[in-house]
Design a protein around this motif. Structure first.
Motif, mmCIF file in Angstrom:
data_model
loop_
_atom_site.group_PDB
_atom_site.id
_atom_site.type_symbol
_atom_site.label_atom_id
_atom_site.label_comp_id
_atom_site.label_asym_id
_atom_site.label_seq_id
_atom_site.Cartn_x
_atom_site.Cartn_y
_atom_site.Cartn_z
ATOM 1 N N GLY A 1 -4.977 39.530 10.212
ATOM 2 C CA GLY A 1 -5.098 38.366 9.356
ATOM 3 C C GLY A 1 -5.175 37.098 10.163
ATOM 4 N N LEU A 2 -5.285 35.999 9.445
ATOM 5 C CA LEU A 2 -5.317 34.685 10.071
ATOM 6 C C LEU A 2 -4.595 33.708 9.169
ATOM 7 N N MET A 3 -4.237 32.557 9.706
ATOM 8 C CA MET A 3 -3.538 31.544 8.931
ATOM 9 C C MET A 3 -4.015 30.167 9.355
ATOM 10 N N ALA A 4 -3.782 29.217 8.460
ATOM 11 C CA ALA A 4 -4.123 27.824 8.747
ATOM 12 C C ALA A 4 -3.037 26.925 8.194
ATOM 13 N N TYR A 5 -2.780 25.850 8.923
ATOM 14 C CA TYR A 5 -1.844 24.810 8.519
ATOM 15 C C TYR A 5 -2.623 23.506 8.462
ATOM 16 N N ALA A 6 -2.291 22.658 7.499
ATOM 17 C CA ALA A 6 -2.957 21.359 7.408
ATOM 18 C C ALA A 6 -1.973 20.294 6.956
ATOM 19 N N MET B 1 0.846 -1.180 0.000
ATOM 20 C CA MET B 1 0.000 0.000 0.000
ATOM 21 C C MET B 1 0.889 1.239 0.000
ATOM 22 N N SER B 2 0.563 2.211 -0.815
ATOM 23 C CA SER B 2 1.352 3.435 -0.937
ATOM 24 C C SER B 2 0.705 4.569 -0.144
ATOM 25 N N TYR B 3 1.495 5.196 0.706
ATOM 26 C CA TYR B 3 1.034 6.335 1.496
ATOM 27 C C TYR B 3 1.767 7.587 1.047
ATOM 28 N N ARG B 4 1.077 8.723 1.105
ATOM 29 C CA ARG B 4 1.676 10.018 0.780
ATOM 30 C C ARG B 4 1.215 11.024 1.830
ATOM 31 N N ILE B 5 2.142 11.888 2.274
ATOM 32 C CA ILE B 5 1.821 12.937 3.243
ATOM 33 C C ILE B 5 1.985 14.282 2.568
ATOM 34 N N GLY B 6 1.031 15.174 2.815
ATOM 35 C CA GLY B 6 1.128 16.528 2.285
ATOM 36 C C GLY B 6 0.883 17.543 3.379
ATOM 37 N N SER B 7 1.477 18.715 3.213
ATOM 38 C CA SER B 7 1.222 19.808 4.149
ATOM 39 C C SER B 7 0.809 21.037 3.354
ATOM 40 N N GLY B 8 -0.040 21.825 3.963
ATOM 41 C CA GLY B 8 -0.508 23.048 3.322
ATOM 42 C C GLY B 8 -0.591 24.176 4.329
ATOM 43 N N VAL B 9 -0.476 25.374 3.823
ATOM 44 C CA VAL B 9 -0.589 26.566 4.663
ATOM 45 C C VAL B 9 -1.284 27.642 3.844
ATOM 46 N N ASP B 10 -2.063 28.474 4.516
ATOM 47 C CA ASP B 10 -2.702 29.590 3.822
ATOM 48 C C ASP B 10 -2.845 30.751 4.795
ATOM 49 N N PHE B 11 -2.841 31.955 4.237
ATOM 50 C CA PHE B 11 -2.950 33.198 4.991
ATOM 51 C C PHE B 11 -3.959 34.101 4.295
ATOM 52 N N HIS B 12 -4.733 34.829 5.070
ATOM 53 C CA HIS B 12 -5.624 35.847 4.494
ATOM 54 C C HIS B 12 -5.691 37.040 5.434
ATOM 55 N N GLN B 13 -5.834 38.211 4.827
ATOM 56 C CA GLN B 13 -6.068 39.420 5.607
ATOM 57 C C GLN B 13 -7.475 39.386 6.173
ATOM 58 N N LEU B 14 -7.663 40.047 7.298
ATOM 59 C CA LEU B 14 -8.991 40.257 7.870
ATOM 60 C C LEU B 14 -9.372 41.718 7.655
ATOM 61 N N VAL B 15 -10.560 41.925 7.081
ATOM 62 C CA VAL B 15 -11.025 43.281 6.799
ATOM 63 C C VAL B 15 -12.507 43.399 7.142
ATOM 64 N N GLU B 16 -12.931 44.601 7.415
ATOM 65 C CA GLU B 16 -14.355 44.833 7.642
ATOM 66 C C GLU B 16 -15.092 44.759 6.308
ATOM 67 N N GLY B 17 -16.362 44.364 6.365
ATOM 68 C CA GLY B 17 -17.182 44.313 5.171
ATOM 69 C C GLY B 17 -17.135 42.996 4.420
ATOM 70 N N ARG B 18 -16.445 41.996 4.959
ATOM 71 C CA ARG B 18 -16.403 40.663 4.351
ATOM 72 C C ARG B 18 -16.915 39.645 5.372
#
Length: 160
Positions: free
Chosen positions: A147-152, A1-18
């Motif tokens: 802003g905020l960020m997420a890692y996965a 069985m083949s396994y693969r691991i991935g990582s991701g990150v994302d960032f976004h600004q926080l603003v009023e009106g969204r």
């Protein structure tokens, strides 16, 4: 069985009106994420982790922010489309571990709903989807609520 691991990150600004979308859930807050799509930082990080595990590039390659087709798109659709790419390669998701970094709002009341939304889209159980959050102790752009960020991280296995 083949396994693969991935990582991701994302960032976004926080603003009023969204609106603030995290993990496919709209969270009441006076600021929202700025982006070409609905700017769901958690779903974007998960997409990048899945794509990275199979060396398929990143979310910007598949869903460019220069394309009108993705303007204001619901990131749950991007997650579905990314999952289709993974399945096309013959892989299933084993589990997801993710961390959000933001000062406010507190997301604990929404974590179970996020886990359910993500699990439903990716044909997992909520027990296969970890969503955690931390503050940055008022340091940096997240600490100043700019802003905020997420890692996965995602573990994939080749289907039998």
């Amino acid at each position: 069985m083949s396994y693969r691991i991935g990582s991701g990150v994302d960032f976004h600004q926080l603003v009023e009106g969204r609106k603030l979308w995290i993990g496919g859930v709209e969270i009441p807050h006076y600021k929202g994420s700025l982006g070409h799509s609905d700017a769901d930082v958690l779903l974007h990080a998960i997409c990048d982790a899945m794509l990275g595990a199979l060396c398929l590039g990143d979310i910007g390659l598949h869903f460019p922010n220069t394309s009108a087709a993705f303007k204001d798109i619901d990131s749950k659709i991007l997650l579905e489309k990314t999952f289709e790419l993974i399945r096309k390669e013959g892989y299933d998701i084993v589990n997801i571990d993710s961390t959000l970094c933001l000062e406010a709002p507190k997301i604990k009341p929404y974590v179970e709903q996020m886990r359910n939304v993500i699990a439903n889209i990716l044909h997992l159980t909520p027990q296969d989807v970890s969503v955690k959050a931390t503050t940055t102790e008022k340091m940096g752009f997240a600490g100043r609520e700019e802003g905020l960020m997420a890692y996965a991280s995602v573990l994939l296995k080749k289907g039998e």
